[in-house]
Design a protein around this motif. Structure first.
Motif, PDB file in Angstrom:
ATOM      1  N   GLU A  25       0.830  -1.200   0.000  1.00 22.23           N
ATOM      2  CA  GLU A  25       0.000   0.000   0.000  1.00 22.23           C
ATOM      3  C   GLU A  25       0.867   1.254   0.000  1.00 22.23           C
ATOM      4  N   TRP A  26       1.981   1.190   0.710  1.00 22.29           N
ATOM      5  CA  TRP A  26       2.879   2.353   0.767  1.00 22.29           C
ATOM      6  C   TRP A  26       3.456   2.645  -0.619  1.00 22.29           C
ATOM      7  N   ARG A  29       0.851   3.713  -3.184  1.00 22.41           N
ATOM      8  CA  ARG A  29       0.102   4.921  -2.812  1.00 22.41           C
ATOM      9  C   ARG A  29      -1.379   4.630  -2.651  1.00 22.41           C
ATOM     10  N   ARG A  32      -4.098   4.659   3.355  1.00 21.80           N
ATOM     11  CA  ARG A  32      -3.698   5.883   4.059  1.00 21.80           C
ATOM     12  C   ARG A  32      -2.501   6.584   3.424  1.00 21.80           C
ATOM     13  N   TYR A  33      -1.930   5.962   2.402  1.00 22.74           N
ATOM     14  CA  TYR A  33      -0.818   6.584   1.671  1.00 22.74           C
ATOM     15  C   TYR A  33      -1.298   7.284   0.397  1.00 22.74           C
ATOM     16  N   ASP A  34      -2.579   7.274   0.155  1.00 24.08           N
ATOM     17  CA  ASP A  34      -3.155   7.895  -1.037  1.00 24.08           C
ATOM     18  C   ASP A  34      -3.337   9.393  -0.780  1.00 24.08           C
ATOM     19  N   HIS A  35      -2.519  10.185  -1.469  1.00 30.05           N
ATOM     20  CA  HIS A  35      -2.594  11.641  -1.330  1.00 30.05           C
ATOM     21  C   HIS A  35      -3.184  12.300  -2.576  1.00 30.05           C
ATOM     22  N   TRP A  43       4.826  10.815  -7.636  1.00 28.08           N
ATOM     23  CA  TRP A  43       5.504   9.668  -7.027  1.00 28.08           C
ATOM     24  C   TRP A  43       6.006   8.698  -8.089  1.00 28.08           C
ATOM     25  N   SER A 161      14.440   6.318   0.985  1.00 27.76           N
ATOM     26  CA  SER A 161      13.547   7.466   1.133  1.00 27.76           C
ATOM     27  C   SER A 161      14.306   8.720   1.542  1.00 27.76           C
ATOM     28  N   THR A 168       6.913   9.188   3.418  1.00 30.72           N
ATOM     29  CA  THR A 168       7.105   8.174   4.442  1.00 30.72           C
ATOM     30  C   THR A 168       5.771   7.856   5.104  1.00 30.72           C
ATOM     31  N   ALA A 169       5.802   7.012   6.106  1.00 30.81           N
ATOM     32  CA  ALA A 169       4.570   6.565   6.748  1.00 30.81           C
ATOM     33  C   ALA A 169       3.881   7.708   7.488  1.00 30.81           C
ATOM     34  N   PRO A 170       2.539   7.839   7.336  1.00 30.38           N
ATOM     35  CA  PRO A 170       1.828   8.881   8.075  1.00 30.38           C
ATOM     36  C   PRO A 170       1.826   8.579   9.569  1.00 30.38           C
TER      37      PRO A 170
END
Length: 235
Positions: A25-26, A29, A32-35, A43, A161, A168-170
């Protein structure tokens, strides 16, 4: 390795074992990594830059992948390699990797990289998003391992990274220098090693250890580079 470092590394492994099913998922994207679409285009545009640099570095012949994870980069390596030896300490991510590739050219090794020694030498060594998880005190021993693994004409390539909040991770909490707190989708919290590097700083450090390195960064998310040992380490 002291007790505190052993404890952090054990917790780091527990984190990545628990995170195996959500790790992609990271990179993709998702969740919770979907911006949003604009971020996703940015990205994956920078991912393509790293992929091109990896292709130009020439991952052919016998390839060693350290911390192979779920196979995101293994599938890129195996396309050009004669054989890939993929090492990871997590049986969960190895299972995902093996299921994703189903390629007889890949040999999987479950091992703690901090305790593992390469049984032979390789034409190319790759590690993606691993260097930042090596404690500062283990930096030099880790690069000694990479040197031992390389044939005389071999080359190493890495990607990791940059210290970009959106990359990075939220919810990541910095506990102290090099140690962060990470949260899984189910709310469980782990402490792991996370050391961020700048391009010139990392290139200089590698030169001190006897490596010729080209280290670059994308505009927002990634640091990457290729490195080869000096024939004679500098004084």
């Amino acid at each position: 390795m002291n007790d505190e470092e052993r404890g952090i590394l054990a917790e780091q492994l527990a984190y990545y074992r628990a995170r195996a099913s959500e790790y992609d998922e990271w990179f993709l994207r998702q969740g919770r990594y979907d911006h949003g679409d604009a971020h996703r285009r940015l990205w994956f545009g920078e991912v393509a830059t790293v992929e091109q640099a990896l292709a130009e570095a020439g991952p052919a012949g016998d390839v060693l992948e350290l911390a192979c994870g779920t196979g995101i980069w293994t599938q890129r390596l195996v396309a050009k390699a004669t054989r890939v030896t993929a090492v990871d300490a997590s049986p969960e991510v190895i299972a995902i990797n093996e299921s994703r590739l189903k390629d007889p050219k890949v040999e999987y090794v479950r091992a703690d990289i901090f305790r593992w020694s390469p049984p032979g030498t390789y034409d190319f060594v790759f590690f993606g998003f691993w260097l930042s998880h090596v404690p500062r005190e283990r930096f030099e021993p880790f690069w000694s391992l990479v040197r031992r693994a390389l044939r005389p004409s071999g080359r190493a390539f890495f990607v990791d990274s940059l210290a970009a909040p959106a990359g990075t991770a939220p919810g990541q909490q910095i506990e102290c220098d090099g140690i962060v707190e990470r949260r899984l989708n189910d709310g469980r919290v782990f402490r792991i090693v996370k050391v961020f590097y700048e391009t010139r700083q990392l290139a200089a450090r590698l030169r001190e250890l006897g490596w010729t390195a080209q280290v670059r960064g994308t505009p927002n998310f990634f640091i990457y580079g290729s490195a080869a040992p000096f024939e004679v380490p500098p004084n």
